[in-house]
Design a protein around this motif. Structure first.
Motif, PDB file in Angstrom:
ATOM      1  N   GLU A 121       0.159  -2.116   7.090  1.00 22.45           N
ATOM      2  CA  GLU A 121       0.788  -1.468   5.939  1.00 22.45           C
ATOM      3  C   GLU A 121       1.802  -0.388   6.303  1.00 22.45           C
ATOM      4  OE1 GLU A 121       0.550  -2.484   2.886  1.00 22.45           O
ATOM      5  OE2 GLU A 121      -1.091  -3.911   3.105  1.00 22.45           O
ATOM      6  N   SER A 122       1.909  -0.032   7.594  1.00 22.81           N
ATOM      7  CA  SER A 122       2.926   0.955   7.987  1.00 22.81           C
ATOM      8  C   SER A 122       4.300   0.453   7.558  1.00 22.81           C
ATOM      9  CB  SER A 122       2.908   1.117   9.511  1.00 22.81           C
ATOM     10  OG  SER A 122       4.066   1.820   9.932  1.00 22.81           O
ATOM     11  N   CYS A 123       5.104   1.337   6.974  1.00 24.76           N
ATOM     12  CA  CYS A 123       6.417   0.878   6.508  1.00 24.76           C
ATOM     13  C   CYS A 123       7.412   0.778   7.659  1.00 24.76           C
ATOM     14  CB  CYS A 123       6.947   1.790   5.402  1.00 24.76           C
ATOM     15  SG  CYS A 123       7.792   3.266   5.989  1.00 24.76           S
ATOM     16  N   GLY A 124       7.057   1.324   8.822  1.00 20.10           N
ATOM     17  CA  GLY A 124       7.876   1.154  10.002  1.00 20.10           C
ATOM     18  C   GLY A 124       9.008   2.152  10.148  1.00 20.10           C
ATOM     19  N   GLN A 125       9.045   3.124   9.255  1.00 21.44           N
ATOM     20  CA  GLN A 125      10.174   4.050   9.250  1.00 21.44           C
ATOM     21  C   GLN A 125      10.137   5.051  10.401  1.00 21.44           C
ATOM     22  OE1 GLN A 125      12.356   6.531   5.664  1.00 21.44           O
ATOM     23  NE2 GLN A 125      10.224   6.089   5.456  1.00 21.44           N
ATOM     24  N   CYS A 126       8.920   5.539  10.754  1.00 19.80           N
ATOM     25  CA  CYS A 126       8.904   6.514  11.853  1.00 19.80           C
ATOM     26  C   CYS A 126       8.115   5.991  13.053  1.00 19.80           C
ATOM     27  CB  CYS A 126       8.422   7.894  11.418  1.00 19.80           C
ATOM     28  SG  CYS A 126       7.245   7.990  10.103  1.00 19.80           S
ATOM     29  N   THR A 127       8.606   6.358  14.221  1.00 14.06           N
ATOM     30  CA  THR A 127       8.105   5.756  15.461  1.00 14.06           C
ATOM     31  C   THR A 127       6.617   5.998  15.709  1.00 14.06           C
ATOM     32  OG1 THR A 127      10.313   6.057  16.320  1.00 14.06           O
ATOM     33  CG2 THR A 127       8.615   5.499  17.916  1.00 14.06           C
ATOM     34  N   PRO A 128       6.106   7.251  15.577  1.00 13.59           N
ATOM     35  CA  PRO A 128       4.675   7.442  15.882  1.00 13.59           C
ATOM     36  C   PRO A 128       3.781   6.540  15.046  1.00 13.59           C
ATOM     37  CG  PRO A 128       5.781   9.561  15.608  1.00 13.59           C
ATOM     38  CD  PRO A 128       6.764   8.506  15.185  1.00 13.59           C
ATOM     39  N   CYS A 129       4.131   6.332  13.778  1.00 12.39           N
ATOM     40  CA  CYS A 129       3.305   5.490  12.914  1.00 12.39           C
ATOM     41  C   CYS A 129       3.551   4.011  13.222  1.00 12.39           C
ATOM     42  CB  CYS A 129       3.611   5.812  11.447  1.00 12.39           C
ATOM     43  SG  CYS A 129       2.781   4.729  10.276  1.00 12.39           S
ATOM     44  N   ARG A 130       4.791   3.597  13.280  1.00  9.86           N
ATOM     45  CA  ARG A 130       5.109   2.178  13.510  1.00  9.86           C
ATOM     46  C   ARG A 130       4.514   1.687  14.828  1.00  9.86           C
ATOM     47  NH1 ARG A 130      10.374   2.641  13.901  1.00  9.86           N
ATOM     48  NH2 ARG A 130      10.258   2.695  16.178  1.00  9.86           N
ATOM     49  N   GLU A 131       4.742   2.448  15.899  1.00 11.14           N
ATOM     50  CA  GLU A 131       4.249   2.021  17.218  1.00 11.14           C
ATOM     51  C   GLU A 131       2.780   2.389  17.403  1.00 11.14           C
ATOM     52  OE1 GLU A 131       6.141   0.144  19.015  1.00 11.14           O
ATOM     53  OE2 GLU A 131       7.813   0.432  17.618  1.00 11.14           O
TER      54      GLU A 131
ATOM     55  N   TYR B  46       0.839  -1.210   0.000  1.00  8.90           N
ATOM     56  CA  TYR B  46       0.000   0.000   0.000  1.00  8.90           C
ATOM     57  C   TYR B  46       0.869   1.254   0.000  1.00  8.90           C
ATOM     58  CZ  TYR B  46      -3.195   3.541   1.970  1.00  8.90           C
ATOM     59  OH  TYR B  46      -3.926   4.679   2.218  1.00  8.90           O
ATOM     60  N   ILE B  47       1.944   1.220   0.752  1.00 11.33           N
ATOM     61  CA  ILE B  47       2.725   2.437   0.928  1.00 11.33           C
ATOM     62  C   ILE B  47       3.366   2.910  -0.389  1.00 11.33           C
ATOM     63  CG2 ILE B  47       4.920   1.348   1.611  1.00 11.33           C
ATOM     64  CD1 ILE B  47       3.268   4.599   2.991  1.00 11.33           C
ATOM     65  N   CYS B  48       3.520   2.009  -1.334  1.00 11.29           N
ATOM     66  CA  CYS B  48       4.112   2.433  -2.621  1.00 11.29           C
ATOM     67  C   CYS B  48       3.174   3.315  -3.427  1.00 11.29           C
ATOM     68  CB  CYS B  48       4.558   1.221  -3.432  1.00 11.29           C
ATOM     69  SG  CYS B  48       6.015   0.443  -2.708  1.00 11.29           S
TER      70      CYS B  48
ATOM     71  N   GLN C 230       9.926   2.990   0.654  1.00 14.95           N
ATOM     72  CA  GLN C 230       9.659   3.775   1.860  1.00 14.95           C
ATOM     73  C   GLN C 230       9.631   5.254   1.495  1.00 14.95           C
ATOM     74  OE1 GLN C 230      12.665   2.396   4.725  1.00 14.95           O
ATOM     75  NE2 GLN C 230      11.007   1.380   5.825  1.00 14.95           N
ATOM     76  N   PRO C 231       8.655   6.004   2.049  1.00 12.83           N
ATOM     77  CA  PRO C 231       8.535   7.422   1.706  1.00 12.83           C
ATOM     78  C   PRO C 231       9.778   8.231   2.056  1.00 12.83           C
ATOM     79  CG  PRO C 231       6.530   6.651   2.761  1.00 12.83           C
ATOM     80  CD  PRO C 231       7.540   5.543   2.899  1.00 12.83           C
ATOM     81  N   ARG C 232       9.983   9.289   1.273  1.00 11.45           N
ATOM     82  CA  ARG C 232      11.051  10.250   1.552  1.00 11.45           C
ATOM     83  C   ARG C 232      10.440  11.447   2.281  1.00 11.45           C
ATOM     84  NH1 ARG C 232      12.895  10.919  -4.769  1.00 11.45           N
ATOM     85  NH2 ARG C 232      13.710   8.821  -5.110  1.00 11.45           N
TER      86      ARG C 232
ATOM     87  N   LYS D  70       2.788  14.104  12.679  1.00  9.86           N
ATOM     88  CA  LYS D  70       4.117  13.902  13.285  1.00  9.86           C
ATOM     89  C   LYS D  70       4.892  12.805  12.570  1.00  9.86           C
ATOM     90  CE  LYS D  70       2.514  15.524  17.803  1.00  9.86           C
ATOM     91  NZ  LYS D  70       1.123  15.829  17.456  1.00  9.86           N
ATOM     92  N   THR D  71       4.513  12.519  11.346  1.00  7.84           N
ATOM     93  CA  THR D  71       5.164  11.416  10.635  1.00  7.84           C
ATOM     94  C   THR D  71       5.690  11.891   9.275  1.00  7.84           C
ATOM     95  OG1 THR D  71       3.040  10.759   9.709  1.00  7.84           O
ATOM     96  CG2 THR D  71       3.738   9.646  11.715  1.00  7.84           C
ATOM     97  N   ILE D  72       6.481  11.025   8.656  1.00 10.56           N
ATOM     98  CA  ILE D  72       7.096  11.403   7.378  1.00 10.56           C
ATOM     99  C   ILE D  72       6.048  11.516   6.281  1.00 10.56           C
ATOM    100  CG2 ILE D  72       8.664  10.600   5.544  1.00 10.56           C
ATOM    101  CD1 ILE D  72      10.395   9.337   7.773  1.00 10.56           C
ATOM    102  N   CYS D  73       5.108  10.572   6.240  1.00  7.05           N
ATOM    103  CA  CYS D  73       4.134  10.604   5.140  1.00  7.05           C
ATOM    104  C   CYS D  73       2.716  10.592   5.687  1.00  7.05           C
ATOM    105  CB  CYS D  73       4.370   9.439   4.174  1.00  7.05           C
ATOM    106  SG  CYS D  73       3.530   7.904   4.634  1.00  7.05           S
ATOM    107  N   ALA D  74       1.756  10.626   4.756  1.00  4.82           N
ATOM    108  CA  ALA D  74       0.345  10.767   5.135  1.00  4.82           C
ATOM    109  C   ALA D  74      -0.260   9.483   5.710  1.00  4.82           C
ATOM    110  CB  ALA D  74      -0.460  11.219   3.924  1.00  4.82           C
ATOM    111  N   LEU D  75       0.479   8.361   5.704  1.00  4.58           N
ATOM    112  CA  LEU D  75      -0.114   7.142   6.258  1.00  4.58           C
ATOM    113  C   LEU D  75      -0.405   7.300   7.752  1.00  4.58           C
ATOM    114  CD1 LEU D  75       0.397   3.500   5.320  1.00  4.58           C
ATOM    115  CD2 LEU D  75       0.376   4.064   7.752  1.00  4.58           C
ATOM    116  N   GLY D  76       0.452   8.032   8.435  1.00  3.83           N
ATOM    117  CA  GLY D  76       0.212   8.270   9.861  1.00  3.83           C
ATOM    118  C   GLY D  76      -1.127   8.985  10.057  1.00  3.83           C
ATOM    119  N   ASP D  77      -1.350  10.041   9.282  1.00  8.33           N
ATOM    120  CA  ASP D  77      -2.625  10.771   9.358  1.00  8.33           C
ATOM    121  C   ASP D  77      -3.782   9.855   8.979  1.00  8.33           C
ATOM    122  OD1 ASP D  77      -0.966  12.874   9.810  1.00  8.33           O
ATOM    123  OD2 ASP D  77      -1.419  13.955   7.964  1.00  8.33           O
TER     124      ASP D  77
HETATM  125 FE1  SF4 Z   1       6.297   4.762   7.009  1.00 16.84          FE
HETATM  126 FE2  SF4 Z   1       6.279   6.924   8.574  1.00 16.84          FE
HETATM  127 FE3  SF4 Z   1       4.735   6.823   6.375  1.00 16.84          FE
HETATM  128 FE4  SF4 Z   1       4.175   5.329   8.530  1.00 16.84          FE
HETATM  129  S1  SF4 Z   1       4.117   7.572   8.393  1.00 16.84           S
HETATM  130  S2  SF4 Z   1       4.163   4.624   6.418  1.00 16.84           S
HETATM  131  S3  SF4 Z   1       6.233   4.749   9.241  1.00 16.84           S
HETATM  132  S4  SF4 Z   1       6.968   6.851   6.463  1.00 16.84           S
END
Ligand code: SF4
Ligand code: L3W
Length: 431
Positions: free
Chosen positions: A347-357, A176-178, A194-196, A392-399
């Motif tokens: 589907e979280s890519c695990g790159q940033c803590t707020p989203c992964r955890e 999904y993250i792609c 993984q998002p930039r 508080k995350t790199i990409c919009a998946l957190g939101d």
């Molecule tokens: Fe990955 Fe962060 Fe985006 Fe979640 S918010 S999918 S951990 S880059």
């Protein structure tokens, strides 16, 4: 799944398609490739093409609704190196199934739209990144590319002009993250998807670090129609700032699920009627108007709302990718949220803590409420965790993981409280 008609206007992208007439000769018989040929034969300046796009008020159909003409104008004209055009067909948003139908039923509209975009932005190489879980449609798009090449609509010296554009299809891997544009670029480069961080936006630092324009499949497929009818006429189909038609993927408890292309600004009640109304005559309870990442609204609010970017925002959600998930009175809102929360956790890519955890935490809390182990303080804690993810995350998946939680709890709080207090569902007829 597809209903290829509207009784309100003639649809554009999905016009007259019955599943068979997707080949080049069918598209040409419907007036296809005329816009591209006219631009090239009349040597219409690229700036004028972009001006038409701006006049059309076409907004990105992938989810963010960013103005397409403006995005195209970001592409540096005099850049000395390679520039790229990328189409995002990595459709993975739960509830969304329109882009798959475009490459299945009308692939040449997308190809023509990309070729026009490449001309307007001075780009010679493009990719269509197609979701990894669809196979027959990928093969069909490859076939359509070959047809367009053989007819001189792709490749060198298109339609006998000096303009050349090489288009390639690329099969993703199903993550999904792609579908997030920078993760897509990473994946296209052969890396882990993984998002930039943004900025820099792809317009300045995109594929292989070069200026890149990325649009959604439906956005590109609308471009030939904008050019054929003129920007202002296209804009007039919809509402101010919400130009043209939009394909809505209607799913859930409707009698006739499928894709419906209607003018932006069409009342939700009309769209629901087109989709056959509520299945088995049940009452509408809730609607997610723009794909699972967007806040859920109550059925009453939706029945008084129009389907365009601004009206849905005013109602408290987002039009997103136009995936309309309709839920009737028998649906349990806790169970529905549980399914969505699991999706974002998975589907979280695990790159940033707020989203992964945070996504795991949200999922586990909704899971315990659903399974009769919720605590009274859990609802406030759900909101607090969502607060600590959103923005508080790199990409919009957190939101995307946080927004549905807040909206479900806000709009259907009594169901969550009932689950916590009684340790079972408020909805007696839940199936
Ligand atoms: Fe990955 Fe962060 Fe985006 Fe979640 S918010 S999918 S951990 S880059
Ligand atoms: C240059 C600037 N470019 C913005 C560009 C940016 C992007 C576009 C929109 O998320 C949403 C998300 C999902 N200079 C720029 C600029 N841009 N400012 O404009 O950008 P942005 O960041 O607002 O959105 P996004 O990150 O692209 C998209 C939602 O869509 N969504 C997901 C749908 C999924 C599918 C699918 O599966 N196919 O569509 C659902 O609605 O949650 O909010 O191009 O580079 N200053």
């Amino acid at each position: 799944m597809t209903s290829l008609h509207s009784r309100h206007i003639k649809p554009l992208i999905l016009a007259g398609l019955d599943g068979k007439n997707w080949h080049l000769e069918d598209y040409v018989a419907r007036g296809g490739y005329q816009s591209l040929k006219r631009i090239l034969s009349e040597k219409i300046p690229p700036e004028q093409v972009i001006a038409e796009l701006k006049a059309s008020s076409l907004r990105g159909r992938g989810g963010a609704g960013f103005p397409t003409g403006l995005k195209w104008s970001f592409m540096p004209r005099q850049f000395p190196g390679q520039k790229y055009l990328v189409c995002n067909t990595d459709e993975g948003e739960p509830g969304t199934f329109k882009d798959r139908d475009i490459i299945r039923y009308n692939p040449h509209a997308l190809i023509e739209g990309m070729a026009i975009g490449a001309y307007a932005m001075g780009i010679t190489v493009g990719y269509n990144y197609i979701h990894g879980e669809i196979f027959a449609d990928y093969d069909r798009f490859e076939e359509a590319i070959e047809e367009a090449r053989a007819a001189g609509m792709l490749g060198n010296n298109i339609a006998g002009s000096e303009f050349s554009f090489q288009l390639h299809a690329f099969h993703g891997y199903g993550a999904y993250i792609c579908g997030e544009e920078t993760a897509l670029l990473e994946s296209l480069e052969g890396k882990k998807g993984q998002p930039r961080f943004k900025p820099p936006f792809p317009a300045s630092f995109g594929l292989y670090g070069k200026p890149t324009t990325i649009n959604n499949t439906e956005t590109f497929a609308a471009v030939p129609f904008v050019l054929a009818m003129g920007g202002e006429a296209y804009a007039a189909l919809g509402k101010p700032n919400n130009g043209g038609t939009k394909i809505f993927s209607m799913s859930g408890d409707v009698a006739k699920p499928g894709n419906y292309e209607v003018p932006l600004g069409t009342p939700f009640a009309t769209l629901l009627e087109l989709a056959g109304g509520m299945r088995d005559g049940k009452k509408i309870k809730a609607v997610i108007p723009g794909g699972s990442s967007m806040p859920v609204l109550t059925g009453d609010v939706m029945m008084a709302t129009d389907m365009d970017y601004d009206s849905i925002a005013k109602a408290g959600s987002m039009l997103g990718s136009g995936a309309v998930i309709v839920m009737d009175e028998t649906r349990c809102m806790v169970k529905s949220l549980l399914r969505l929360s699991y999706f974002y956790f998975e589907e979280s890519c695990g790159q940033c803590t707020p989203c992964r955890e945070g996504t795991g935490w949200l999922y586990r809390m909704v899971h315990r409420i659903e399974h009769g182990q919720g605590r009274p303080e859990d609802l406030d804690m759900l909101n607090s965790i969502a607060d600590n993810i959103q923005g508080k995350t790199i990409c919009a998946l957190g939101d995307a993981a946080a927004m549905p939680v807040r909206a479900f709890v806000k709009n259907f709080r009594e169901e969550f409280e009932y689950h916590i207090e009684h340790k079972h569902c408020l909805v007696p007829t839940y199936l």
